[in-house]
Design a protein around this motif. Structure first.
Motif, mmCIF file in Angstrom:
data_model
loop_
_atom_site.group_PDB
_atom_site.id
_atom_site.type_symbol
_atom_site.label_atom_id
_atom_site.label_comp_id
_atom_site.label_asym_id
_atom_site.label_seq_id
_atom_site.Cartn_x
_atom_site.Cartn_y
_atom_site.Cartn_z
ATOM 1 N N GLN A 22 -12.706 10.561 6.210
ATOM 2 C CA GLN A 22 -13.617 11.438 5.471
ATOM 3 C C GLN A 22 -13.046 12.841 5.273
ATOM 4 N N THR A 23 -12.102 13.238 6.107
ATOM 5 C CA THR A 23 -11.456 14.532 5.922
ATOM 6 C C THR A 23 -10.474 14.480 4.762
ATOM 7 N N VAL A 24 -9.722 13.387 4.670
ATOM 8 C CA VAL A 24 -8.702 13.259 3.624
ATOM 9 C C VAL A 24 -9.334 12.945 2.275
ATOM 10 N N SER B 125 -9.176 10.575 -6.242
ATOM 11 C CA SER B 125 -8.488 11.384 -5.227
ATOM 12 C C SER B 125 -7.107 11.866 -5.674
ATOM 13 N N GLY B 126 -6.451 11.105 -6.547
ATOM 14 C CA GLY B 126 -5.105 11.475 -6.969
ATOM 15 C C GLY B 126 -4.030 11.202 -5.929
ATOM 16 N N VAL C 131 0.822 -1.209 0.000
ATOM 17 C CA VAL C 131 0.000 0.000 0.000
ATOM 18 C C VAL C 131 0.858 1.263 0.000
ATOM 19 N N VAL C 132 1.989 1.252 0.707
ATOM 20 C CA VAL C 132 2.850 2.434 0.739
ATOM 21 C C VAL C 132 3.492 2.590 -0.641
ATOM 22 N N GLY C 133 3.250 3.728 -1.258
ATOM 23 C CA GLY C 133 3.745 3.999 -2.607
ATOM 24 C C GLY C 133 2.735 3.711 -3.709
ATOM 25 N N ARG C 134 1.594 3.153 -3.343
ATOM 26 C CA ARG C 134 0.565 2.803 -4.333
ATOM 27 C C ARG C 134 -0.399 3.969 -4.523
ATOM 28 N N LYS C 135 -0.856 4.136 -5.743
ATOM 29 C CA LYS C 135 -1.883 5.139 -6.025
ATOM 30 C C LYS C 135 -3.212 4.643 -5.456
ATOM 31 N N ALA C 136 -3.917 5.529 -4.788
ATOM 32 C CA ALA C 136 -5.208 5.186 -4.186
ATOM 33 C C ALA C 136 -6.211 4.770 -5.252
#
Length: 125
Positions: A95-97, A78-79, A58-63
């Motif tokens: 939900q904020t992010v 989200s980018g 997950v670290v380094g992966r595009k959402a």
């Protein structure tokens, strides 16, 4: 002599303040692994999807890009590329992010737990 006493007192107070503050929290991936148990209902540590996407790499992966997982439009658009800072912010308040994301989680409020969880997620390579 009074100036020397004042300086000495100031140094003593400064030393006590520094000692009380202590060193910054070192990340503890083992503790993060224990914190992850609360996430394991919905997420795996490999590429398998459950209610949530698999979190391997997950670290380094595009959402929003795990194959086979049905993401919300908010997450797909989200980018975001997940790094430690972004993951910590997301875990504190999803939900904020990413407003409108579909993860039904209010957030992990304990900063140490978040830091350690992200340290653990970073080991999932």
């Amino acid at each position: 002599m009074k100036d020397a006493e004042t300086i000495g007192a100031f140094i003593a107070v400064l030393m006590l303040a520094c000692a009380a503050a202590g060193p910054g929290h070192a990340q503890d991936a083992e503790h993060g692994k224990a914190v992850f148990k609360g996430c394991a209902t919905c997420h795996t540590t490999d590429h398998a999807n459950r209610v949530g996407p698999g979190l391997k790499e997950v670290v380094g992966r595009k959402a929003g890009t795990v194959p086979g997982f049905r993401y919300s439009n908010a997450m797909r658009n989200s980018g975001i590329v997940w790094d430690t800072k972004t993951l910590e912010a997301y875990l504190e308040s999803p939900q904020t992010v990413v407003p409108g994301n579909s993860m039904p989680y209010a957030g992990l409020k304990d900063a140490t737990d978040r830091t350690d969880l992200v340290a653990y997620l970073a080991t999932l390579k």
